[in-house]
Design an enzyme around this catalytic site. Structure first.
Site, short mmCIF file in Angstrom:
data_model
loop_
_atom_site.label_atom_id
_atom_site.label_comp_id
_atom_site.label_asym_id
_atom_site.label_seq_id
_atom_site.Cartn_x
_atom_site.Cartn_y
_atom_site.Cartn_z
N LYS A 3 -0.52 -30.39 -15.81
CA LYS A 3 -1.56 -31.22 -15.52
C LYS A 3 -2.84 -30.17 -15.25
O LYS A 3 -2.52 -29.43 -14.33
CB LYS A 3 -1.20 -32.11 -14.37
CG LYS A 3 -2.34 -33.11 -14.06
CD LYS A 3 -2.15 -34.33 -15.20
CE LYS A 3 -1.62 -35.25 -14.85
NZ LYS A 3 -1.34 -36.23 -15.85
N THR B 294 3.96 -34.67 -16.62
CA THR B 294 2.67 -34.09 -15.86
C THR B 294 2.12 -34.84 -14.45
O THR B 294 1.33 -34.10 -13.34
CB THR B 294 1.45 -33.86 -16.80
OG1 THR B 294 1.00 -34.98 -17.10
CG2 THR B 294 1.90 -33.07 -18.08
N ASP B 295 2.38 -35.99 -14.68
CA ASP B 295 2.13 -36.95 -13.62
C ASP B 295 2.85 -36.53 -12.24
O ASP B 295 2.38 -36.46 -11.09
CB ASP B 295 2.38 -38.34 -13.74
CG ASP B 295 1.43 -39.36 -12.84
OD1 ASP B 295 0.46 -39.35 -12.82
OD2 ASP B 295 2.61 -39.86 -12.05
N PHE C 146 -32.01 1.89 -18.29
CA PHE C 146 -31.00 1.86 -19.56
C PHE C 146 -32.01 2.51 -20.46
O PHE C 146 -32.95 2.15 -20.90
CB PHE C 146 -30.95 0.13 -19.96
CG PHE C 146 -29.89 0.37 -21.11
CD1 PHE C 146 -28.79 0.41 -21.11
CD2 PHE C 146 -30.39 -0.21 -22.63
CE1 PHE C 146 -27.78 0.57 -22.11
CE2 PHE C 146 -29.64 -0.25 -23.47
CZ PHE C 146 -28.22 0.21 -23.22
N ARG D 241 -35.43 -1.58 -14.08
CA ARG D 241 -35.45 -2.94 -14.52
C ARG D 241 -34.91 -3.56 -13.46
O ARG D 241 -34.23 -3.35 -12.67
CB ARG D 241 -34.75 -2.80 -15.87
CG ARG D 241 -33.46 -2.58 -15.78
CD ARG D 241 -32.78 -2.72 -17.08
NE ARG D 241 -31.19 -2.41 -16.87
CZ ARG D 241 -30.28 -2.57 -17.75
NH1 ARG D 241 -30.51 -3.18 -19.12
NH2 ARG D 241 -29.04 -2.18 -17.45
N GLN E 83 -22.48 -1.25 -17.88
CA GLN E 83 -21.21 -0.76 -17.96
C GLN E 83 -20.80 0.08 -17.08
O GLN E 83 -19.71 -0.02 -16.51
CB GLN E 83 -21.03 -0.01 -19.35
CG GLN E 83 -21.13 -0.71 -20.73
CD GLN E 83 -22.46 -1.16 -21.25
OE1 GLN E 83 -23.54 -1.32 -20.45
NE2 GLN E 83 -22.35 -1.30 -22.50
N ASN F 221 -25.22 -9.92 -19.05
CA ASN F 221 -26.56 -9.40 -18.82
C ASN F 221 -27.47 -10.41 -18.76
O ASN F 221 -28.25 -10.76 -19.85
CB ASN F 221 -26.62 -7.98 -19.44
CG ASN F 221 -27.71 -7.21 -19.25
OD1 ASN F 221 -28.41 -7.59 -18.16
ND2 ASN F 221 -27.94 -6.17 -19.70
N HIS G 217 -30.79 -11.20 -18.90
CA HIS G 217 -32.06 -10.36 -19.02
C HIS G 217 -33.16 -10.76 -18.45
O HIS G 217 -33.51 -12.13 -18.52
CB HIS G 217 -32.14 -10.26 -20.45
CG HIS G 217 -31.26 -9.65 -21.35
ND1 HIS G 217 -30.75 -8.53 -21.02
CD2 HIS G 217 -30.27 -10.26 -22.38
CE1 HIS G 217 -29.67 -8.08 -22.15
NE2 HIS G 217 -29.46 -9.17 -22.74
#
Ligand SMILES: O=c1[nH]c(=O)c2[nH]c(=O)[nH]c2[nH]1
Length: 297
Positions: free
Chosen positions: A12, A57-58, A158, A175, A218, A244, A246
């Site tokens: 479930k 599943t119940d 970067f 940045r 990274q 990322n 941006h």
């Protein structure tokens, strides 16, 4: 050539279980999304419609609610372990159980400067996760979170990247860096103070994101994962996924305005997707720890 039944499991998914503790005037709340999956000799249900071994599943859903009352929800890792152990140890045909739990956090409402006893506001976007697998290979617990949105307004660079005839990106030494972090960590023990370690791991990741002069997302992920493993010997492996998000500086020169990193357009798509696993080289075998069911945790 024969056509055969491959890997299967059933359960479930996304059972919304809310447990309120009201034994004292000050109530407590744990708000969960629980997915259960059972593994074992259920081939006949697929191949011939024979349900002899199939615990509905119940019933799995009902068990989650009953356990929320009888065992309580001290932590989602323990709740998952209780359910997984029950299915594997108490329900004869079941050979393996996978329990995935998401937890939505609530914070107390503050009324007239005082925390309220039984009213909460939904807290942030971060979702705590746990994935518990119990089977013949043992008991495996993975903790984690998703949607932890982080942003730093400087301290991120970067530059020095590979460039070819399609490269237009400019190098930057200052940045905005933002992400919606998904993290999972695999424990090698089930004797863990889950609440304390969850807070500790999250704090380490936030610290590394904030304090590292990042040369790339990274590198930030590497530092986050490594710091968690250095702090906690009973964590074998950390898996990280970081979109990322941006933030592009807007060209305001048409309006005769300078923009020294003050006004950005937050782009939602496309996004870089940076992923990493950081682990001990002697990490014990993961068994089926990473085999998902609903894939929510
Ligand atoms: O941290 C980053 N890693 C990349 O691999 C990358 N690629 C890119 O265009 N911007 C960034 N930023």
């Amino acid at each position: 050539m024969a056509i055969i039944l491959g890997d299967h499991q059933y359960g479930k998914a996304e059972n919304r279980v809310v447990r309120i503790y009201r034994d004292a005037k000050r109530h407590e709340i744990r708000d969960l999304n629980v997915s259960t999956a059972l593994r074992g000799p259920f081939d006949p249900a697929y191949l011939s419609g024979d349900q002899t071994n199939v615990l509905p599943t119940d019933t799995q859903k009902n068990t989650a609610f009953a356990f929320a009352k009888s065992k309580g929800v001290e932590s989602i890792e323990d709740f998952g372990l209780d359910l997984a152990r029950h299915f594997v140890h108490d329900v004869a045909p079941v050979e393996g159980a996978r329990i995935e739990v998401e937890e939505y956090a609530w914070e107390r409402a503050v009324v007239d400067g005082v925390e309220h006893d039984h009213t909460w506001l939904r807290k942030g976007q971060e979702i705590r996760t746990a994935a518990v697998t119990v089977d013949a290979t043992g008991e495996h617990v993975i903790g984690g979170f998703k949607n932890l949105v982080l942003l730093k307004s400087t301290g991120s660079e970067f530059a020095g990247f590979l460039s070819d005839e399609y490269t237009t990106l400019q190098e930057t030494h200052d940045r905005v860096m933002a992400t919606s972090l998904v993290a999972q960590w695999r424990f090698t023990s089930v004797e863990v103070d889950w609440e304390k370690i969850y807070a500790g791991i999250k704090q380490i990741m936030v610290r590394e994101f904030a304090t590292l002069q990042s040369l790339a997302l990274q590198q930030t992920l590497w530092h986050m994962g490594r710091s968690v493993l250095e702090a906690y010997p009973f964590v074998a492996e950390v898996r990280l996924k970081a979109p990322n998000k941006h933030h592009f500086a807007v060209d305001l020169s048409p309006f005769e305005l300078e923009n020294p990193g003050e006004v950005f357009i937050a782009a939602d798509r496309p996004y870089g997707l940076i992923e990493a696993t950081v682990l001990r080289d002697d990490a014990p075998d993961a068994g089926d720890a990473w085999r998902i069911s609903a894939g929510l945790a």
